[in-house]
Design an enzyme around this catalytic site. Sequence first.
Site, mmCIF file in Angstrom:
data_model
loop_
_atom_site.group_PDB
_atom_site.id
_atom_site.type_symbol
_atom_site.label_atom_id
_atom_site.label_comp_id
_atom_site.label_asym_id
_atom_site.label_seq_id
_atom_site.Cartn_x
_atom_site.Cartn_y
_atom_site.Cartn_z
ATOM 1 N N ARG A 70 104.319 97.997 44.761
ATOM 2 C CA ARG A 70 103.503 97.659 43.598
ATOM 3 C C ARG A 70 103.361 98.836 42.646
ATOM 4 O O ARG A 70 103.433 98.685 41.414
ATOM 5 C CB ARG A 70 102.123 97.174 44.044
ATOM 6 C CG ARG A 70 102.116 95.796 44.641
ATOM 7 C CD ARG A 70 102.852 95.673 45.965
ATOM 8 N NE ARG A 70 102.382 96.574 47.012
ATOM 9 C CZ ARG A 70 103.030 96.839 48.131
ATOM 10 N NH1 ARG A 70 104.229 96.334 48.361
ATOM 11 N NH2 ARG A 70 102.522 97.642 49.040
ATOM 12 N N CYS B 81 94.997 94.389 48.869
ATOM 13 C CA CYS B 81 95.736 95.434 48.136
ATOM 14 C C CYS B 81 95.206 95.372 46.719
ATOM 15 O O CYS B 81 95.361 94.342 46.038
ATOM 16 C CB CYS B 81 97.240 95.155 48.147
ATOM 17 S SG CYS B 81 98.165 96.260 47.042
ATOM 18 N N THR C 252 96.124 97.131 43.985
ATOM 19 C CA THR C 252 97.142 97.185 42.939
ATOM 20 C C THR C 252 97.790 95.820 42.723
ATOM 21 O O THR C 252 98.094 95.441 41.587
ATOM 22 C CB THR C 252 98.202 98.247 43.298
ATOM 23 O OG1 THR C 252 97.517 99.455 43.645
ATOM 24 C CG2 THR C 252 99.122 98.524 42.124
ATOM 25 N N THR D 192 94.911 103.578 42.577
ATOM 26 C CA THR D 192 96.242 103.859 42.027
ATOM 27 C C THR D 192 96.171 103.893 40.496
ATOM 28 O O THR D 192 95.233 103.377 39.892
ATOM 29 C CB THR D 192 97.250 102.754 42.409
ATOM 30 O OG1 THR D 192 96.816 101.518 41.839
ATOM 31 C CG2 THR D 192 97.386 102.593 43.912
ATOM 32 N N LYS E 261 100.924 104.862 54.759
ATOM 33 C CA LYS E 261 102.002 103.876 54.909
ATOM 34 C C LYS E 261 103.022 104.318 55.963
ATOM 35 O O LYS E 261 103.689 103.497 56.567
ATOM 36 C CB LYS E 261 102.684 103.618 53.558
ATOM 37 C CG LYS E 261 101.761 102.896 52.558
ATOM 38 C CD LYS E 261 102.464 102.634 51.238
ATOM 39 C CE LYS E 261 101.528 102.011 50.205
ATOM 40 N NZ LYS E 261 101.027 100.680 50.533
ATOM 41 N N CYS F 200 91.585 101.553 46.894
ATOM 42 C CA CYS F 200 92.964 101.363 47.344
ATOM 43 C C CYS F 200 92.810 101.127 48.836
ATOM 44 O O CYS F 200 92.191 101.944 49.543
ATOM 45 C CB CYS F 200 93.821 102.588 47.066
ATOM 46 S SG CYS F 200 95.402 102.532 47.945
#
Lengths: 244, 244
Positions: free
Chosen positions: A55, A89, A91, A137, A177, A207
Site C-alpha cells: 500500500r 490496515c 493505509t 504512514t 513485517k 499504523c
Amino acid sequence: MTTQAQRHTLIGVLGGMGPLATVDLLQKIIEETPVSRDQDHVPVVAWNVPQIPDRQQALAGTGESPLPALLAAVEQLNRLSASHIVIPCNTAHHWFDALAQKSEAPLIHIADATLASVEYLVKNRAKVLRKIGLIATRGTLDAGWYQQRFAALGAETLEPDEQELATLFVPGCYAVKRGELQQGGYLLEQLAQRLIDRGAEWLVLACTEVPPALAAINSRWLDISLDPTRALARACVREWAMLS
Amino acid sequence: MTTQAQRHTLIGVLGGMGPLATVDLLQKIIEETPVSRDQDHVPVVAWNVPQIPDRQQALAGTGESPLPALLAAVEQLNRLSASHIVIPCNTAHHWFDALAQKSEAPLIHIADATLASVEYLVKNRAKVLRKIGLIATRGTLDAGWYQQRFAALGAETLEPDEQELATLFVPGCYAVKRGELQQGGYLLEQLAQRLIDRGAEWLVLACTEVPPALAAINSRWLDISLDPTRALARACVREWAMLS
C-alpha cells in the site's frame, strides 16, 4: 441469550496487511469481549491473505495498486455473508470508498472507530486533548482522516516530519513485517519520543504494525497511546453485543 | 519467486474452538514462516466462529453434537477454494473422518503434524523418547490418535488420571476459554508436574488451549513440551513452501 443482532453478526476481516496486524486485531476482539465461554465470542471470518501489493509503495507511485486484490477479498467476505467488514490496515483505507461501494456488507472505518474511543476518553476520564501525536504512514497522514476528526474535537495534530518518517517510521514498520518486533519497537519508540518532545500529550498509533512493536518492547509510551486496532476491535464487539 | 504450490495454496482454518486457540495457530504460522515481507507469508482464511456446540460435552453425552456446525464451516472454507483445511482443536478431530469425507480440500490431522515434529526431534536432536506425557481432553485420550503414533516410535504414553482431569485439566482449559490464561496456566502446570513426577521425559500439549496458558505463566515445562498447534503451523508452512 442470543439477541437478534448476534444472530446476524459475522465480522469479516479484510486482513493480510500485514498478517501480524490481522492476528493482533483478532486477539484484541477476544480481549475486548467479556464472556465466560467459547460460544459467546464474536464470530469472525478473517481473510488473512497477504498477497496484496504494498500500500505504501502504491501511494508513493512506486508500485502497483492493491485495489483489485482488495476488491477480490471484499467479494469473498460478502460470499460468506459477512455482516460488517473491517480492515486492520490504516493505509488501505485509501481505497475505503471504492471498497464500500462494491460491498453489500457495510465497512467500518478505523478512524471512526478511533474517534469513538477518543470521545470516550475525553468524556469518561475528563481528559482535555490539545495536542495529539499521530504515528502513521505518509499515505495516512496525507489522507487527513485522523487530523479532521481530531480538529472537530478541538485538538491539534502533530505529525512526524519527512526525515522521521524515512529514518524511524518506515524502517520500524518494515521490521515488524519481517517479524523483527523488538527492532521495530525501538525505532518507533524514538519516533514517539520526538512527538512527545514537540508537545504531544497523547499518541495515536495509526499504523497497525505499530501497537505490536511497542508492546514487544513494553514501551513506556503505551500508557498515553491510543490504539486504533483496539478501537476497531471494540467497534466489532459493539456490533455483536448490540441489542436489536 | 512464486512456485506452483504457492499459487494454489490457501490454508483454511476451521477455528473458533476456542477463538484464542485459532489466533494462537495464526500467530504460529507467521512465526514459522521465515520471510522478509508481507507478500511472502502463508495465505490463510480463518473461520473463527465459536458458535459450535462444546466438543467435550458432546463426547461426554451431555451436549449436542458439533458436527452440523463443523460441516457448515468446512463447506464455507471449500466455497473459498481453500487448498487444505486444518482444525486448531484436538477434540474436534473426533469428527475428522466425517469432515474429510465431505471436503474437497484435504484435511491435515493435527496428530500427523505432531508426529512429524516428534520424528524431527528424535532424528535431529538424537532424543530417545521412552515416556511421553499427554495432556489432552478425555475425548482425545480415548481416541488414541497420539498414543498409537507414539507407540509406533517405541514410546510409552503417560496419561492424566480421572481426578487430574477433573480437578486440573478441565478447570484449566475452561479458564483459558474465559480469558483467564494465568489461572489456567497454574492449573495446567500442576498437571504437567504430575506427569513429570510419574516419569514423563517429554510432554505433548494436545489440547490447543494449553500452549497459550503455559506461555502466559512462562512455564518451566515449555522447554520439554511439544506443541501440536506449532506442529500444525509448520505443516501449513510446508504446504506453502513445497516445490511443485
